[in-house]
Design a protein around this motif. Structure first.
Motif, short mmCIF file in Angstrom:
data_model
loop_
_atom_site.label_atom_id
_atom_site.label_comp_id
_atom_site.label_asym_id
_atom_site.label_seq_id
_atom_site.Cartn_x
_atom_site.Cartn_y
_atom_site.Cartn_z
N GLY A 53 -11.85 9.66 -13.14
CA GLY A 53 -11.41 10.87 -12.46
C GLY A 53 -10.17 11.45 -13.09
N THR A 54 -9.64 12.48 -12.42
CA THR A 54 -8.44 13.13 -12.93
C THR A 54 -7.42 13.22 -11.81
N GLY A 55 -6.16 13.27 -12.18
CA GLY A 55 -5.08 13.51 -11.21
C GLY A 55 -4.92 12.39 -10.20
N ARG A 56 -4.14 12.74 -9.19
CA ARG A 56 -3.86 11.75 -8.16
C ARG A 56 -4.93 11.84 -7.09
N HIS A 57 -5.68 10.78 -6.93
CA HIS A 57 -6.73 10.81 -5.90
C HIS A 57 -7.01 9.39 -5.40
N TYR A 59 -18.58 7.14 -10.28
CA TYR A 59 -17.80 7.73 -9.20
C TYR A 59 -16.64 8.46 -9.86
N ALA A 60 -16.58 9.78 -9.71
CA ALA A 60 -15.48 10.52 -10.31
C ALA A 60 -14.71 11.22 -9.21
N GLY A 61 -13.41 11.09 -9.25
CA GLY A 61 -12.60 11.69 -8.19
C GLY A 61 -11.57 12.65 -8.77
N SER A 62 -11.08 13.55 -7.91
CA SER A 62 -9.95 14.38 -8.30
C SER A 62 -9.19 14.75 -7.04
N ASP A 63 -7.95 15.05 -7.16
CA ASP A 63 -7.00 15.43 -6.10
C ASP A 63 -7.53 15.31 -4.67
N GLY A 64 -7.47 14.19 -4.07
CA GLY A 64 -7.91 14.04 -2.68
C GLY A 64 -8.52 12.68 -2.48
N ALA A 65 -9.11 12.50 -1.34
CA ALA A 65 -9.69 11.20 -1.05
C ALA A 65 -11.20 11.31 -1.02
N LEU A 122 0.81 -1.21 0.00
CA LEU A 122 0.00 0.00 0.00
C LEU A 122 0.84 1.26 0.00
N ARG A 123 2.09 1.11 -0.42
CA ARG A 123 2.96 2.29 -0.43
C ARG A 123 2.31 3.45 -1.16
N ALA A 124 1.56 3.11 -2.21
CA ALA A 124 0.93 4.15 -3.01
C ALA A 124 0.07 5.07 -2.15
N ILE A 125 -0.49 4.51 -1.11
CA ILE A 125 -1.37 5.31 -0.26
C ILE A 125 -0.60 5.96 0.87
N THR A 126 0.29 5.20 1.45
CA THR A 126 0.93 5.72 2.65
C THR A 126 2.12 6.62 2.36
N ALA A 127 2.64 6.55 1.14
CA ALA A 127 3.87 7.27 0.86
C ALA A 127 3.73 8.78 1.04
N GLN A 128 2.58 9.31 0.67
CA GLN A 128 2.43 10.76 0.82
C GLN A 128 1.04 11.10 1.32
N SER A 148 -7.69 7.95 -13.85
CA SER A 148 -6.40 8.54 -14.25
C SER A 148 -5.29 7.57 -13.87
N SER A 149 -4.15 7.76 -14.46
CA SER A 149 -3.08 6.79 -14.24
C SER A 149 -2.45 6.92 -12.86
N GLN A 150 -2.88 7.93 -12.08
CA GLN A 150 -2.34 8.04 -10.71
C GLN A 150 -3.38 7.74 -9.65
#
Lengths: 406, 184, 483
Positions: free
Chosen positions: A176-180, A147-153, A50-56, A205-207
């Motif tokens: 969605g867009t961006g990292r979310h 469900y569409a997401g953008s920058d955030g949780a 789950l590094r993807a989540i916890t890393a930042q 999105s790819s992030q």
């Protein structure tokens, strides 16, 4: 639940988070309980770091998503933008007879309480819906939830109730867009003789990071057909938990993950044959390119007394790159003897003979490979029973495989 | 007066509590060939299975006598050793067990029952070869697993081969079509 | 149904090797401490390096937690109540069979294992060199002279420590390091004896090598350690058998087996495990928690065959590290659980070298309240281009109170690897049994025939005479186990 067939990993008390401080940072509570997040030492998360989540750290979404990369099926539609219902994009009026939609945040009934992302959803989901289909009502048009997401949780929760003899086709779409981060829980209670067809598509999105849970309980002679397709995200985990709780209940579960770049797609399947004469079919495929990873964990439980159970489970993996990786764990857990259960898993490259055959018929190598890859994936797509979704996916896959669709 | 070979009197049979044979009477004398005919579901195959002692069926009244002795209380293998041979409509597959080994094991069980010594490997081989010629079965089938991957016709020949190997007085033949076979 | 009754009758078959030999034993007090480790090492008159190795293992063990991920459940083991060393008295150097305690000889005669070479030589059976481990020590190794002529070393582990320290030092812990896992680490600290074998370059071992293990004393754990080295181009087939008396308390058996297959060699390791399984209510029985692993260098082949019928709990994964290019790993297993027996067994195939191949054939039979899990890992590292694995795991259920589970882990990091896994679970069909009974077989014989057919692919991998033994053993175990 029979304690002897509980999951083997020790549930951690820390999962029972008390998260109330949603005002500040949506993940603050989670990060404050960092040890509560599963790690690869947890059997269920062994292959999905789950590094993807916890890393930042994650912020609350500042800007709600606006564009929807999703097909419009023309029927009833619910659109959650960053976890909140957007009424202008949704279609909640003029519903077909027998279908009711209630805006509500339903309590979790089927999802297990000790699961970390369930607890997170409990405290952070702000919006949800209850879909009800009345007895013997057959809803002709597919219902769509985007469900569409953008920058955030963002988090959302949906509960579906099919009364006896009801029929519904449903499309759940994640984009969605961006990292979310997107955490969803969908629960379906399918009454006697009722039938639910559902297609879940992740085309984000790819992030994007997803952890989604779909739980269903089926009554007598009820039927569930589910397709779970992951096209794009950085990390997408779909947990599907199906309880065949009535005699004669049956489910067909299919999945496809087309992963590339650094993405990780994870399917966790849990099928519980609790009653006699229940049937389950599982077919999951991963196509893995670049540095991507595919994970499949399928657990079939046949409870004592569930005689006449018929269960099959297949996982096939196609590795297109030297750096791709697959981890698969198909499991059978059987406690009664009058059963027919089998599973299989394969991993490999494209069949060199097939590639050669196509080349000998005049195709260049790249085209031959794309054609075979497309065919491998299309064996899942072509079965999708929710009208409109299959076509949209075919087009998407065609773009991916250089105009080879149709 | 000679004793009838098989005597079925007023046979009533139930499965799962439902009566499916309602008072069958049949007498078969040595040397006779009988054909039981009837529509689908009239109980022909049930009758043969009951004679062979299939555990799913319960005889609620009546009797089956083989050479004057009631066999109702006998286990299927005892009936088989006494000479009842049921040719299966769909012969069962036994993976991993070679046909040869199975024939020998079963034959020796019969011989033991009759108080005869077990056949040596060589004697058995000679016997099987002879019988295989008689029923015109491909020798290759002898070394494959019992009925596994056999065609329908091969399975039926294999049934006849088994019967020929232990060479008994009385058989009940069940065949899936009207083309049933009888053996002298 | 009559069938169920006869199954019941069959399951009541008792364990045949449950008697106890009355022999004085030299034991250390129960419990584990550095002093006990030193005491064991001292009793065996070991060199300092080995004592230090044991102590490092012991200290590491203190930092470890007992694993909990496995399927079988067992009450917490009190490691301070186990006796870590027990040897039959008098313990002195034995130079001929006449000096072996007659009671001990009788014990092995009773088990059908003759320690008398002459007797064996005069028999028609193939010769088998036997190393016999009784509780903690090796009591006798037969045919040593004969083997010596071929340059083969086959002796107890303790002898090897004294006579071939360079070999032991070079290979001990290279395949299963003392940090490996809770039970292997415990073994590394307290192992008492075991077998040692070295096959020199290019030698084909002229006879089957065999170790026979028996736990006799009450309250003892058995912690033997086997180290087998096949030098380049050599070939060896090795078999181990195990029994223990019937006792109400559980006994721990935590062995380690290390196989080193150097370039171009072949090691075939077969196990017929029939430890005391506990009584029909699940009381007593051996906990068989064993670490077995082999390392295959280039072109080498490792083959594990196991027939697991005993023990209250069998928990082990004989594994192959396929390090060298073109190396081959095989695992053939029949596991049978009945009454309240539990088994969690399988294998790990770690593909490192190029063109490495592995085959896994596992047959599980579960009856009564028996519960068994096939757990296996096939791991393809990035370097293992051209790796190939095939796994087939079948389970047969006899009765509706037993369980059979299949948990394969497949991890592929190489696109060029081809992996196939298949598994099925079934029961013996009533139609099969009726068909065989109609052909004159008794119900027991019918079940036996079907089970033997089910296991055929594995039994055929055993050395000839042991295949017959194993078949008989399965037959005995099946008696009354059918439902």
């Amino acid at each position: 639940m029979d304690p002897s067939v509980r999951p083997r990993y020790a549930p951690r008390d820390a999962y029972k988070l008390e998260m109330t401080q949603t005002t500040q940072h949506p993940f603050a509570a989670l990060l404050a309980h960092a040890p509560a997040l599963p790690t690869i030492r947890d059997e269920d998360w062994r292959f999905s770091p789950l590094r993807a989540i916890t890393a930042q750290p994650w912020a609350a979404p500042k800007v709600a998503a606006t564009s929807l990369d999703a097909p419009d099926l023309g029927g009833p539609r619910l659109v959650f933008l960053s976890g909140k219902l957007d009424e202008s994009l949704s279609r909640l009026k003029a519903l077909p007879a027998g279908l009711t939609l209630v805006r509500d945040l339903p309590a979790r009934r089927l999802s297990e309480s000790d699961r970390p992302f369930g607890a997170l959803n409990d405290s952070l989901a702000r919006d949800g819906f209850v879909l009800r289909v009345a007895r013997d009502a057959r809803i002709g048009q597919p219902v769509q939830i985007v469900y569409a997401g953008s920058d955030g949780a963002s988090f959302a929760r949906v509960s579906i109730e099919l009364e006896q003899g009801a029929e519904l086709a449903l499309h759940e779409h994640f984009c969605g867009t961006g990292r979310h981060f997107l955490g969803s829980i969908t629960e379906a209670v399918i009454g006697a003789n009722a039938s639910l067809h559902i297609a879940r598509v992740i085309a984000d999105s790819s992030q994007a990071v997803h952890v989604g849970e779909f739980c269903a309980r089926l009554g007598r002679d009820a039927r569930l057909v589910l397709d779970s397709i992951a096209l794009q995200a950085e990390f997408a985990r779909s947990e599907l938990r199906i309880e065949l709780d009535g005699e004669g209940a049956s489910c067909e579960l299919r999945g496809l993950a087309l992963a590339r770049a650094n993405s990780l797609f994870d399917h966790q399947i849990h099928v519980d044959h609790a009653k006699p004469h229940t049937t389950s079919r599982q077919l999951f495929r991963n196509v893995l390119d670049d540095n991507s990873r595919g994970v499949f964990s399928g657990r079939v439980i046949v409870r004592p007394g569930a005689s006449g159970t018929d269960a099959t489970q297949q996982n096939n993996n196609l590795l297109l790159s030297d750096n791709a990786r697959v981890d698969t764990k198909p499991m059978l857990e059987i406690y009664t003897d009058e059963v027919k259960c089998s599973h299989g898993a394969t991993s490999g490259q494209l069949d060199a003979n097939a590639v050669f055959f196509l080349r000998s018929r005049g195709l260049d190598e790249a085209t031959a490979r794309h054609l075979l890859t497309f065919a491998f994936a299309n064996e899942i797509i072509e079965h999708i029973a929710v009208p409109g979704v299959q076509q949209w996916l075919s087009t998407r896959m065609g773009e991916r495989f250089h105009g080879l669709a149709e | 007066m000679t004793q009838p070979l098989l005597e079925i009197s007023n046979l009533h049979v139930a499965i799962n509590g439902t009566e499916i044979l309602h008072g069958i009477n049949l007498t078969v004398n040595a040397g006779e060939v009988h054909a039981i005919m009837g529509t689908n579901g009239s109980g022909k195959s049930t009758l043969t299975k009951v004679i062979a002692g299939h555990p799913d069926y319960v005889v609620t009244s009546g009797d089956i006598k083989l050479r004057g002795v009631s066999i109702l209380e006998q286990e299927p293998e005892d009936r088989a050793r006494a000479g009842v041979f049921l040719a299966f409509q769909y012969p069962v597959e036994v993976p991993g067990v070679s046909n040869m080994y199975f024939l020998r094991t079963a034959l020796n069980a019969h011989r033991k029952h009759r108080g005869q010594p077990e056949l040596s490997g060589a004697e058995f081989l000679a016997l099987v070869k002879e019988k295989a010629r008689l029923v015109d079965i491909d020798a290759g089938l002898l070394n494959r697993s019992v009925n596994e991957g056999f065609s329908g016709g091969e399975k039926k020949r294999n049934e006849i081969l088994q019967c020929a190997c232990w060479n008994r007085h009385w058989r009940s033949w069940m065949k899936p079509t009207a083309a049933w076979t009888s053996m002298p | 149904m009559a069938q169920n009754e006869s199954i019941q009758a069959l399951t009541e078959q008792e364990y045949k090797h449950g008697w106890v030999t009355h022999i004085d034993a030299d034991q250390v007090p129960a419990g584990l401490s550095e002093d006990v480790v030193r005491l064991i090492s001292g009793k065996k008159n070991e060199p300092e390096w080995l004592l230090q190795w044991r102590l490092r293992a012991y200290r590491h063990w203190l930092t470890m937690k007992e694993p909990t991920w496995q399927k079988p459940h067992y009450p917490k083991i009190d490691y301070q109540s186990v006796i870590y060393y027990s040897a039959p008295k008098p313990k002195k150097e034995l130079s001929s069979l006449d000096e072996v305690d007659p009671e001990l000889l009788a014990t092995f005669e009773k088990l059908g294992i003759s320690l008398d070479e002459q007797k064996r030589l005069s028999g028609v059976a193939t010769n088998v060199a036997v190393d016999v481990v009784f509780d903690s020590v090796s009591v006798k190794t037969t045919f040593q002279e004969e083997l010596k002529k071929a340059g083969i070393i086959f002796c107890s582990f303790s002898e090897a420590v004294h006579n071939h320290p360079e070999l032991v030092k070079k290979y001990l812990g290279t395949v299963v390091p003392f940090t490996d896992n809770f039970f292997a680490t415990l073994n590394s600290a307290v192992f008492s004896d075991g077998s040692f074998c070295y096959i020199p370059k290019g030698v084909r071992c002229p006879m089957e090598l065999s170790t026979y293990f028996r736990i006799n004393s009450a309250g003892t754990g058995q912690f033997e350690r086997t180290l087998l080295i096949a030098d380049e181009g050599s070939h060896v087939s090795y078999l181990e058998g195990c029994t223990a008396p019937s006792r109400d308390e559980n006994q721990l058996h935590a062995a380690v087996v290390e196989l080193v297959a150097l370039k171009g060699s072949t090691i075939k390791y077969s196990t017929v495990q029939n430890w005391y399984p506990g009584d029909k209510d699940g009381k007593g029985g051996v906990y068989n928690f064993v670490t077995k692993r082999g390392m295959a260098e280039q072109d080498a082949k490792l083959s594990w065959t196991q027939v697991e019928t005993g023990s209250a709990i069998t928990w082990k994964y004989p594994s192959c590290i396929l390090k060298g290019d073109n190396s081959v790993g095989e695992f053939y297993s029949v596991a049978m659980t009945r009454d309240y027996q539990q088994a969690d067994t399988g294998t790990k195939m770690i593909h490192i070298g190029r063109n490495t191949k592995s085959t896994i054939i596992s047959k599980g039979i579960s009856a009564g309240h028996g519960d068994q899990t096939y757990r296996g890992q096939v791991k393809i590292l990035k370097s293992a281009t051209g790796a190939r694995n095939f796994s087939a795991c079948d389970s047969l259920l006899l009765g509706d109170k037993c369980g059979a589970h299949t948990v394969p882990y497949i991890e592929s990091n190489n696109a060029g690897a081809v992996i196939e896994h298949e598994a099925s679970t079934s029961k013996i069909s009533d139609e099969q049994i009726f068909f065989l009974r109609q052909r004159g077989l008794s119900e027991e014989d019918a079940v036996n025939l079907i089970v033997n057919g089910f296991c055929k692919d594995v039994l055929s991998e055993l050395p000839m005479e042991f295949a017959v033994e194993a078949q008989k053993l399965l037959g005995l175990k099946l008696e009354g186990a059918v439902g």
